[in-house]
Motif scaffolding. Structure first.
Motif, PDB file in Angstrom:
ATOM      1  N   UNK A  41       0.842  -1.194   0.000  1.00  0.00           N
ATOM      2  CA  UNK A  41       0.000   0.000   0.000  1.00  0.00           C
ATOM      3  C   UNK A  41       0.879   1.245   0.000  1.00  0.00           C
ATOM      4  N   UNK A  42       0.262   2.381  -0.283  1.00  0.00           N
ATOM      5  CA  UNK A  42       0.988   3.637  -0.291  1.00  0.00           C
ATOM      6  C   UNK A  42       0.344   4.615  -1.262  1.00  0.00           C
ATOM      7  N   UNK A  43       0.752   5.886  -1.208  1.00  0.00           N
ATOM      8  CA  UNK A  43       0.163   6.881  -2.090  1.00  0.00           C
ATOM      9  C   UNK A  43       0.551   6.650  -3.546  1.00  0.00           C
ATOM     10  N   UNK A  44      -0.167   7.284  -4.459  1.00  0.00           N
ATOM     11  CA  UNK A  44       0.184   7.209  -5.874  1.00  0.00           C
ATOM     12  C   UNK A  44       1.598   7.747  -6.078  1.00  0.00           C
ATOM     13  N   UNK A  45       2.348   7.055  -6.924  1.00  0.00           N
ATOM     14  CA  UNK A  45       3.710   7.494  -7.200  1.00  0.00           C
ATOM     15  C   UNK A  45       4.724   7.084  -6.152  1.00  0.00           C
ATOM     16  N   UNK A  46       4.327   6.161  -5.260  1.00  0.00           N
ATOM     17  CA  UNK A  46       5.238   5.768  -4.168  1.00  0.00           C
ATOM     18  C   UNK A  46       6.207   4.664  -4.584  1.00  0.00           C
ATOM     19  N   UNK A  47       5.977   4.055  -5.754  1.00  0.00           N
ATOM     20  CA  UNK A  47       6.857   2.994  -6.224  1.00  0.00           C
ATOM     21  C   UNK A  47       6.256   1.605  -6.117  1.00  0.00           C
ATOM     22  N   UNK A  48       4.982   1.511  -5.710  1.00  0.00           N
ATOM     23  CA  UNK A  48       4.350   0.208  -5.491  1.00  0.00           C
ATOM     24  C   UNK A  48       4.352  -0.646  -6.762  1.00  0.00           C
ATOM     25  N   UNK A  49       3.820  -0.100  -7.843  1.00  0.00           N
ATOM     26  CA  UNK A  49       3.723  -0.878  -9.078  1.00  0.00           C
ATOM     27  C   UNK A  49       5.104  -1.141  -9.675  1.00  0.00           C
ATOM     28  N   UNK A  50       6.010  -0.191  -9.537  1.00  0.00           N
ATOM     29  CA  UNK A  50       7.377  -0.409 -10.027  1.00  0.00           C
ATOM     30  C   UNK A  50       8.017  -1.567  -9.282  1.00  0.00           C
ATOM     31  N   UNK A  51       7.803  -1.621  -7.975  1.00  0.00           N
ATOM     32  CA  UNK A  51       8.313  -2.740  -7.174  1.00  0.00           C
ATOM     33  C   UNK A  51       7.728  -4.057  -7.666  1.00  0.00           C
ATOM     34  N   UNK A  52       6.413  -4.100  -7.842  1.00  0.00           N
ATOM     35  CA  UNK A  52       5.759  -5.340  -8.255  1.00  0.00           C
ATOM     36  C   UNK A  52       6.251  -5.785  -9.624  1.00  0.00           C
ATOM     37  N   UNK A  53       6.318  -4.848 -10.568  1.00  0.00           N
ATOM     38  CA  UNK A  53       6.727  -5.173 -11.932  1.00  0.00           C
ATOM     39  C   UNK A  53       8.211  -5.541 -12.004  1.00  0.00           C
ATOM     40  N   UNK A  54       8.974  -5.117 -11.005  1.00  0.00           N
ATOM     41  CA  UNK A  54      10.390  -5.495 -10.964  1.00  0.00           C
ATOM     42  C   UNK A  54      10.569  -6.956 -10.567  1.00  0.00           C
ATOM     43  N   UNK A  55       9.610  -7.500  -9.826  1.00  0.00           N
ATOM     44  CA  UNK A  55       9.761  -8.868  -9.336  1.00  0.00           C
ATOM     45  C   UNK A  55       9.882  -9.873 -10.472  1.00  0.00           C
ATOM     46  N   UNK A  56       9.201  -9.618 -11.607  1.00  0.00           N
ATOM     47  CA  UNK A  56       9.377 -10.512 -12.761  1.00  0.00           C
ATOM     48  C   UNK A  56      10.074  -9.795 -13.919  1.00  0.00           C
ATOM     49  N   UNK A  57      10.754  -8.695 -13.572  1.00  0.00           N
ATOM     50  CA  UNK A  57      11.614  -7.940 -14.493  1.00  0.00           C
ATOM     51  C   UNK A  57      10.858  -7.352 -15.681  1.00  0.00           C
ATOM     52  N   UNK A  58       9.568  -7.055 -15.490  1.00  0.00           N
ATOM     53  CA  UNK A  58       8.906  -6.189 -16.466  1.00  0.00           C
ATOM     54  C   UNK A  58       9.499  -4.788 -16.371  1.00  0.00           C
ATOM     55  N   UNK A  59      10.000  -4.453 -15.187  1.00  0.00           N
ATOM     56  CA  UNK A  59      10.846  -3.259 -14.998  1.00  0.00           C
ATOM     57  C   UNK A  59      12.238  -3.770 -14.636  1.00  0.00           C
ATOM     58  N   UNK A  60      13.230  -3.381 -15.412  1.00  0.00           N
ATOM     59  CA  UNK A  60      14.591  -3.818 -15.115  1.00  0.00           C
ATOM     60  C   UNK A  60      15.190  -2.895 -14.062  1.00  0.00           C
ATOM     61  N   UNK A  61      15.660  -3.426 -12.946  1.00  0.00           N
ATOM     62  CA  UNK A  61      16.225  -2.587 -11.889  1.00  0.00           C
ATOM     63  C   UNK A  61      17.477  -1.848 -12.346  1.00  0.00           C
TER      64      UNK A  61
END
Length: 248
Positions: A41-61
């Motif tokens: 959870x967290x406010x919009x723009x807090x990095x939640x979706x980026x974190x989730x999408x990084x778990x399967x490397x849809x976002x490359x860290x």
């Protein structure tokens, strides 16, 4: 938890944009244990979706490591597709093929990617459709389904690959309010059955009722982590206290 129970280890995860000026993730460390129902959870723009999408490397860290079942999937020479098969992903939008029936949507990946024979793939898909109350819609096309039904199909599509963890990126945010419950009910059922889940959501009731671990993120950082009781009834950080005052 022993290391045998850890499914995903995230260490020093960073994601920068615009030459480092935007820090979408700024050093996140967390373990996802087998059977966890982790709600972010967290406010919009807090990095939640980026974190989730990084778990399967849809976002490359930009920096850091993600170790899935003992293998650092951020390393070179990794067969990413193989690992992604074990991580089911459900997005805000359903991404179903409009020209294929529901059953065809569900069996496509098992047949092509896992080389499952068509009869077995269809049997598995029908069993899962029945579990979410949509067996009678197998021959329908996506345009004939409501938003809630499409999202339930999207969940089944991910389950057809028999993943070890399910990642949900705000799965109810694009739905009409009256359709949210039917999708959350399916997710609650998965949680009861022991599916490991990481969910980004604005549904605080779901987080409180179903999650066993709540992560609160802000400005790309993991600010606070704990049980639903810890987070919702005894928040420690002023930032979390302020957030909960606004959303509860």
């Amino acid at each position: 938890m022993t290391s045998d129970n850890v499914l995903i280890q995230v260490r020093g995860l960073k994601k920068y944009y615009n030459g480092g000026k935007i820090k979408a993730l700024d050093g996140v460390d967390v373990d996802v244990n087998k059977g966890d129902v982790m709600v972010v959870i967290g406010p919009s723009g807090s990095g939640k979706s980026t974190f989730l999408r990084s778990l399967n490397l849809l976002e490359m860290p930009s920096e850091g490591s993600i170790i899935f079942e003992g293998t650092d999937i951020t390393g070179t020479k990794i067969d990413l597709d193989k690992f992604r098969q074990n991580m089911g992903m459900v997005f805000q939008h359903f991404n179903l093929f409009p020209h294929k029936t529901i059953l065809e949507n569900l069996t496509l990946a098992p047949i092509i990617v896992k080389k499952t024979d068509q009869a077995s793939a269809e049997k598995k898909a029908m069993e899962l459709l029945d579990r979410v109350g949509l067996a009678d819609r197998a021959a329908a096309y996506p345009v004939q389904l409501s938003g809630g039904q499409k999202q339930r199909v999207a969940i089944v599509r991910a389950l057809c690959m028999e993943p070890e963890v399910m990642l949900f990126d705000e799965p109810t945010s694009a739905l009409d309010p009256e359709m949210v419950g039917e999708v959350l009910d399916v997710m609650k059922q998965l949680a009861r059955e022991g599916m490991t889940m990481v969910t980004v959501t604005h549904e605080m009731g779901f987080a409180r009722e179903v999650g066993n671990r709540i992560l609160f993120m802000d400005s790309g950082k993991l600010v606070e982590e704990g049980s639903p009781t810890d987070i919702f009834e005894h928040p420690q950080s002023p930032r979390l206290q302020d957030f909960l005052r606004k959303v509860l």
